[in-house]
Structure formats: C-alpha cells, structure tokens
Design a protein around this motif. Sequence first.
Motif, PDB file in Angstrom:
ATOM      1  N   SER A 136       0.815  -1.216   0.000  1.00 49.31           N
ATOM      2  CA  SER A 136       0.000   0.000   0.000  1.00 49.31           C
ATOM      3  C   SER A 136       0.849   1.268   0.000  1.00 49.31           C
ATOM      4  CB  SER A 136      -0.966   0.014   1.196  1.00 49.31           C
ATOM      5  OG  SER A 136      -0.275  -0.093   2.413  1.00 49.31           O
ATOM      6  N   ASP A 137       2.149   1.153   0.332  1.00 48.47           N
ATOM      7  CA  ASP A 137       3.039   2.311   0.173  1.00 48.47           C
ATOM      8  C   ASP A 137       3.139   2.718  -1.298  1.00 48.47           C
ATOM      9  OD1 ASP A 137       3.764   2.768   2.852  1.00 48.47           O
ATOM     10  OD2 ASP A 137       5.298   1.216   2.776  1.00 48.47           O
ATOM     11  N   LEU A 192       0.844   5.486  -2.374  1.00 44.55           N
ATOM     12  CA  LEU A 192       1.417   6.814  -2.136  1.00 44.55           C
ATOM     13  C   LEU A 192       2.441   7.142  -3.217  1.00 44.55           C
ATOM     14  CD1 LEU A 192       2.043   6.362   1.682  1.00 44.55           C
ATOM     15  CD2 LEU A 192       0.282   7.807   0.700  1.00 44.55           C
ATOM     16  N   LEU A 232       7.629   8.875   5.089  1.00 43.40           N
ATOM     17  CA  LEU A 232       6.810   7.718   4.732  1.00 43.40           C
ATOM     18  C   LEU A 232       7.018   6.549   5.706  1.00 43.40           C
ATOM     19  CD1 LEU A 232       7.487   7.777   0.875  1.00 43.40           C
ATOM     20  CD2 LEU A 232       5.476   8.676   2.092  1.00 43.40           C
ATOM     21  N   HIS A 256       4.610   2.974   7.353  1.00 38.12           N
ATOM     22  CA  HIS A 256       3.644   2.726   8.430  1.00 38.12           C
ATOM     23  C   HIS A 256       3.888   1.428   9.190  1.00 38.12           C
ATOM     24  CE1 HIS A 256       1.781   0.882   4.794  1.00 38.12           C
ATOM     25  NE2 HIS A 256       1.399  -0.058   5.643  1.00 38.12           N
ATOM     26  N   TYR A 275       1.096   8.139   6.044  1.00 36.50           N
ATOM     27  CA  TYR A 275       0.121   7.833   4.999  1.00 36.50           C
ATOM     28  C   TYR A 275      -0.698   9.050   4.591  1.00 36.50           C
ATOM     29  CZ  TYR A 275      -1.656   4.118   2.104  1.00 36.50           C
ATOM     30  OH  TYR A 275      -1.926   3.306   1.019  1.00 36.50           O
ATOM     31  N   SER A 276      -0.048  10.191   4.535  1.00 39.20           N
ATOM     32  CA  SER A 276      -0.613  11.436   4.019  1.00 39.20           C
ATOM     33  C   SER A 276      -1.481  12.146   5.058  1.00 39.20           C
ATOM     34  CB  SER A 276      -1.409  11.218   2.729  1.00 39.20           C
ATOM     35  OG  SER A 276      -2.762  10.897   2.987  1.00 39.20           O
ATOM     36  N   THR A 324      -4.978  10.839   6.240  1.00 41.95           N
ATOM     37  CA  THR A 324      -5.132   9.977   7.410  1.00 41.95           C
ATOM     38  C   THR A 324      -4.444  10.581   8.636  1.00 41.95           C
ATOM     39  OG1 THR A 324      -3.196   8.653   6.804  1.00 41.95           O
ATOM     40  CG2 THR A 324      -5.325   7.898   6.000  1.00 41.95           C
ATOM     41  N   GLY A 362       6.062   9.041   9.326  1.00 37.61           N
ATOM     42  CA  GLY A 362       6.141   7.595   9.312  1.00 37.61           C
ATOM     43  C   GLY A 362       7.425   7.009   9.848  1.00 37.61           C
ATOM     44  N   GLN A 394      -8.455  -2.434   6.134  1.00 33.50           N
ATOM     45  CA  GLN A 394      -7.756  -1.805   7.257  1.00 33.50           C
ATOM     46  C   GLN A 394      -8.003  -2.639   8.508  1.00 33.50           C
ATOM     47  OE1 GLN A 394      -5.691   0.333   6.541  1.00 33.50           O
ATOM     48  NE2 GLN A 394      -6.396   1.290   4.659  1.00 33.50           N
TER      49      GLN A 394
END
Length: 419
Positions: A66-67, A70, A84, A86, A153-154, A157, A162, A348
């Motif tokens: 999921s990175d 981004l 970045l 998570h 994550y931006s 969110t 990170g 999630q």
Amino acid sequence: MASAPPTITTDISNYADTGHGDPHQSMKALTYQSNNRVKLVETARPTIVDAGDVIVKVTGSTICGSDLHLFHGAIPELKKGDILGHEFCGVVEKVGPQVKKRKVGERVVASFQIACGECFYCKEKLSSICERTNGSSSEDALYGRRTAGMFGYSHFTGGFAGGQAEFVRVPLGDVNLLPLPDDVPDEKGLYLSDVLCTSWNAVVDTGVKKGDSVAIWGAGPVGQMAAEFALVNGASKVVMIDGGEGRWRLDFLKKKIPHLETVDYTRLPKGETVVSTLKRMCNGGRGPDIAIECAAGEYSKGLGHQLQRALGMENDTSELLNEMITACNHFNIGSLMETGIHLNGNGQAPVHKYWEELLTLIQQDKIRPMDMVTHRFKLEDMEKVYDMFNHRAAGMQKIFVETQYSAPPAPGAPTLTAL
C-alpha cells in the motif's frame, strides 16, 4: 466524572517542517517528493509533543504494497517532504509524562493505525475506525466517516510522520506500542505492525473454516500469509491467482506452502478464464467457498480500466471483485443477492484486536513471518529499493529495512543485500 479525551496532535508529517523536531539532533528519513520519486534526507528528530507520546528509535521497517499507492500518487493530500512508512519496530527512546506502560529501553512494535484507546470503537478493539485520531475533513466527506490516523500515509489519514526513518513520534504510546519479548526478533515482530494482522483479518473475517476451498487473488506478502493462515484455520484447498510481472511469486509460494495450488491468469489455455478454471478446481464445479482479494484496488487487467486509471477517472477497479463473485457462483449481482454471498470489506485490519494473539502464535512457531521475508536492506538504500519494489523485482517478496540501530540479522533471516 468522565476523563478528558486524550490529546493527539496531528499534521506533523515532518518534524522539521512543523517546528516539532529537535533542530540540534538530526536523523535520516525517507520522504515523498513527487509521483514515483522518494528521497532520503537529513531532518530533525521528533520531540515529545503530547503527554502520551513515546519516541521510538527505529530498528526495523519495511515497504508495504500500500506504500505504492502513495508512491503512485493515488492517495490524496500527500505533500512533498512527508516522511513515509507505516510498519516499524524499535526501542523506546523517550516517554511523555503521562505514559504509564512503556519504558525507556523496551523493544516494541507499533500499530500502523493510531488508536485513542477510549472511544467506542477502540473499546470494541476496532482500532481501524478510531473516532479521535484523524482530523481529516476530506476523508469524512469521501467515506462518510474517518478512519483512524495512520503513520506515514498522508494528511488524508492525519498527517503523522512515518517509520521509514531512524526515529518516530508515536502518539498515545501506551495504546499503540506492543512490547516484543526476547524470543521474538525484530524480523518476526516487525510484521505485527500491519501485514500479519491484515492477512489474519482477511481469513477470520471471511469465516474460513475446516474443509473450505479458498481462492486468493494476489501472491504478494499479504496473499502469502492469508494462504498460510487459511490452512492454519483448516482450509482443505487454497488456490493462489497471479501472473504477469508477479508470476515468479507463484513458484516462490509453492516452495513455502505445502499443497498450495496456483493459477497463472496470463497463461490460461485458450477459452479458459480465471472463473472457469476455479470452478473446475474447486468443489466439483461449484467453485471456491471463499474468495479473498489481496492484489489492491489499483490493480487493473483490462485495457478499459487501465485507460481510466491513466486518465485519473478511477483509482479502484472492479475486475477482480467481479471475478471473485462469479467464481463463488454464476451471476454477479444476482448471485450476491439471491444466493447469500457475503461481501466483506476488511482492508484496514484492526491491529489491536489481533496482535497479542498473533504474537503468541509466533512464539509457538505456529505462524512463520520470515517465510515471506526475502531481503534485508539499509535505510540509506531505500530510494533504489522503492523502484525495485514498484517493478516487482524478481525474487523480492517482503523486505526488512535496517537502520544504524538495528541488531545483526536473526538466525534464519536474510543477510544484508548491498546496492
């Protein structure tokens, strides 16, 4: 008398840019620059902002599939310079004055989602939809409610810096850090941050039970662990679907998971489809009992969806979902309505619900996180590693990223790959 809600300061995506870092102490951190471009920088270390904060010295991080959302610019409100990552683990460096459970020097892993521990959903162990840790009004407008805040994550969110860095500020550290015992090295404990909980959630939330046939789309790390967990929960047959650039992963997984069956959708015989193949393989033509999608919403197979994504007309595509529904029965929407197919969205995963149980299973050697770990890299090499990960470099499944504070590789873990 009710206690006051915990204080959570958001929108600190790079400690130097917000004035919440120590200008006298620097660290290395990986930052977003523009679509398909990241940069390792020297920036200020985090400081205690809220009384419940814990500063963690990072000893391990990784890249999640999921990175790449981004990296590709598919997630809104990501800004140049945002730190970045998570998924991370480390050692407690400092604690705020209200921290009661975590101690300096303690080894810990962080949840990728940030929970308050006190709202209705947190008390139900549904930390992914915590009501207090994400102030994004745009996420509220898009989804009808907010998710929990997330690391790296931006600002969509919460704007939290990170863990692809040497230090991280963890808000509400008593809630969002899990101690790692001495018999669980970082190369196993790190993945409790996300991938293990996400895979486990996909299996238990869809109700995989003894004797089930399970089809999984996407042979990456989440798909791999979902396959292992399906077997742990009693599945009699697990079929993995992938192909194209990810074709090598099918052979990789067959070596790791006994009795796994695979489908390469790019090499099907003429006239065959994924759906017809699965029906032939599972339950005498009935198809799989459970279908799990682990390929991510950006994935598109047909030219129409590829064009729409290129033009920015859609981010998530429906092709795999249609295959999943059809594979479990015969007609898309009709089968969903008339035959009682259950459609669960569980991307999630509520990490806090599962991580203690999964830690115990790791200690008992009933689950093996290192099955998916193929490479170890230095944080300093992450600009190159992102590009390799983005192109599904052959042989690269899940990675472990070390910092100057990491311990030597644990027995059985990959040794350092020099770039």
